[in-house]
Design a protein around this motif. Sequence first.
Motif, PDB file in Angstrom:
ATOM      1  N   ASP A 394       0.817  -1.216   0.000  1.00 51.93           N
ATOM      2  CA  ASP A 394       0.000   0.000   0.000  1.00 51.93           C
ATOM      3  C   ASP A 394       0.849   1.264   0.000  1.00 51.93           C
ATOM      4  N   GLY A 395       2.043   1.181   0.582  1.00 53.16           N
ATOM      5  CA  GLY A 395       2.909   2.353   0.600  1.00 53.16           C
ATOM      6  C   GLY A 395       3.306   2.777  -0.805  1.00 53.16           C
ATOM      7  N   LYS A 396       3.696   1.797  -1.642  1.00 53.42           N
ATOM      8  CA  LYS A 396       4.076   2.108  -3.020  1.00 53.42           C
ATOM      9  C   LYS A 396       2.872   2.605  -3.822  1.00 53.42           C
ATOM     10  N   LEU A 397       1.707   1.995  -3.604  1.00 53.35           N
ATOM     11  CA  LEU A 397       0.512   2.438  -4.321  1.00 53.35           C
ATOM     12  C   LEU A 397       0.110   3.843  -3.910  1.00 53.35           C
ATOM     13  N   ASP A 398       0.243   4.138  -2.623  1.00 54.04           N
ATOM     14  CA  ASP A 398      -0.101   5.480  -2.164  1.00 54.04           C
ATOM     15  C   ASP A 398       0.868   6.506  -2.730  1.00 54.04           C
ATOM     16  N   GLN A 399       2.130   6.145  -2.796  1.00 58.41           N
ATOM     17  CA  GLN A 399       3.130   7.042  -3.384  1.00 58.41           C
ATOM     18  C   GLN A 399       2.799   7.326  -4.845  1.00 58.41           C
ATOM     19  N   LEU A 400       2.456   6.285  -5.601  1.00 62.18           N
ATOM     20  CA  LEU A 400       2.074   6.455  -6.992  1.00 62.18           C
ATOM     21  C   LEU A 400       0.820   7.303  -7.125  1.00 62.18           C
ATOM     22  N   SER A 401      -0.172   7.038  -6.293  1.00 65.69           N
ATOM     23  CA  SER A 401      -1.431   7.778  -6.365  1.00 65.69           C
ATOM     24  C   SER A 401      -1.229   9.254  -6.062  1.00 65.69           C
ATOM     25  N   ARG A 402      -0.412   9.541  -5.051  1.00 59.85           N
ATOM     26  CA  ARG A 402      -0.169  10.941  -4.684  1.00 59.85           C
ATOM     27  C   ARG A 402       0.593  11.661  -5.800  1.00 59.85           C
ATOM     28  N   TRP A 403       1.547  10.971  -6.436  1.00 55.81           N
ATOM     29  CA  TRP A 403       2.250  11.614  -7.541  1.00 55.81           C
ATOM     30  C   TRP A 403       1.303  11.870  -8.713  1.00 55.81           C
ATOM     31  N   MET A 404       0.414  10.917  -9.006  1.00 52.86           N
ATOM     32  CA  MET A 404      -0.562  11.099 -10.076  1.00 52.86           C
ATOM     33  C   MET A 404      -1.464  12.302  -9.803  1.00 52.86           C
ATOM     34  N   ASP A 405      -1.888  12.451  -8.551  1.00 58.34           N
ATOM     35  CA  ASP A 405      -2.733  13.598  -8.188  1.00 58.34           C
ATOM     36  C   ASP A 405      -1.995  14.912  -8.402  1.00 58.34           C
ATOM     37  N   ARG A 406      -0.719  14.946  -7.994  1.00 62.10           N
ATOM     38  CA  ARG A 406       0.044  16.177  -8.176  1.00 62.10           C
ATOM     39  C   ARG A 406       0.237  16.476  -9.652  1.00 62.10           C
ATOM     40  N   TYR A 407       0.553  15.449 -10.431  1.00 63.35           N
ATOM     41  CA  TYR A 407       0.758  15.644 -11.873  1.00 63.35           C
ATOM     42  C   TYR A 407      -0.527  16.114 -12.529  1.00 63.35           C
TER      43      TYR A 407
END
Length: 422
Positions: A394-407
Amino acid sequence: MQRHNGVIDIQIVNNNIVVAQNCNFNLYNMSEVAQTLLGGGDSAGISAIKAYRCIDYPNLESPVYQGSLLRQLNPRLEIDPGAFALFSMTHRDFYGIISQFGWSSEAASAGTPSEVRCLRDLAQVPGNPFHIVLGPSGRRVAVLSDTHLSIYFTSKPDTEKASGSRDLGGLTACWMIPGDLADIPVTLEFDETTGRCVAAMASGRVWVKEAANFLSETRISSRGTKKIDFDVTEIPNPDPARLPVVLPFPGVQSSPDPPKQVAPRWSNEVDKYFPYQNRSDCYGSTPWLVHEVLHIPVVRPGHQSTSDGKYGARTVLFTVDQARNELCYDEVIEVRPLPGSDEGNRFWLLIMCYGDWEFYKLKPVGSLDDIVAHLQHCGIGALQEHDGPWPADDGKLDQLSRWMDRYNREFGKFERDNSIYQ
């Protein structure tokens, strides 16, 4: 369900080796390990060494993917002599897993009871932590998120239900990571004695910060918001599999034509609509998800696929909703792990719905053509195994999701025109 059970940390205690893995502690006798490795012969290898005791972690919703074993006793943490403890963190709390029992293979074979318990609320850490390092004494912990690098004092643990006033630890130092899209944490090291942190980022930057300097140079009113200073402005040696601004994110490429369907709602035109989806050197791609989130090894170190295509992971089918940038869609993924993996070659199902990823194994069905033939008349659900979703990181998925939101906030939807990258 079978789960990936990789190694998190290793500690030698007296004549014992404690191996903290994703799902349990494995205990080895040091003398027996040395005798096996030094004795020679065909059986002298790691695979020939068997743990004399395996202790499962209690009451955890998913495997532990990162953590640190406690190296020194700390009465503040209420851990008895002879116990060993693994400390980890979720997005909700910082916790410890403690095991106490007789240190001998004879005691284990005699059924000596062991105590395994969790300590909760050791520190209140804001944000979404992606890397943690506990000091050897357990007194201080360093935390690296995509926005902050912080050092905290741990608190007196909560062994019962929270009641009344409690000591919640405290912040020692905190630096804010600069950048519009921020950087992505890769690893963190922490020297508890000096308060020095070394943080490595996907851009290639390496930060060295000390708590003592932070306290002497920073006013109390600005602590928690001080930006880390850099000596260089350019991005040095970025890793495209870890830093998504190097290569385009594997989003949909615009096309005037709808995807051709090989079965109702399903298309196999992955390369046409998602040209970066199956690249092993692209952050957020299918090989990245399988390797980093499912922890199934499919790419060589350095995120390089094998030239013969024998190993790897790739999306082979997708629902046409995905090509319309819908928030819910499915993918069929073919996974071919590297030698030594517990997982064999098989197909998986990825279900994405409103930002939540779920991964399911598919039943052994033969080939991709067999899956397509099934989808001509039935839904994909009939092919799913009934073990429930695979416990993803979940940590890696959350990191990816947060980067997608910022992008998405900075540049809009993940729709690509490939010409700008040529």
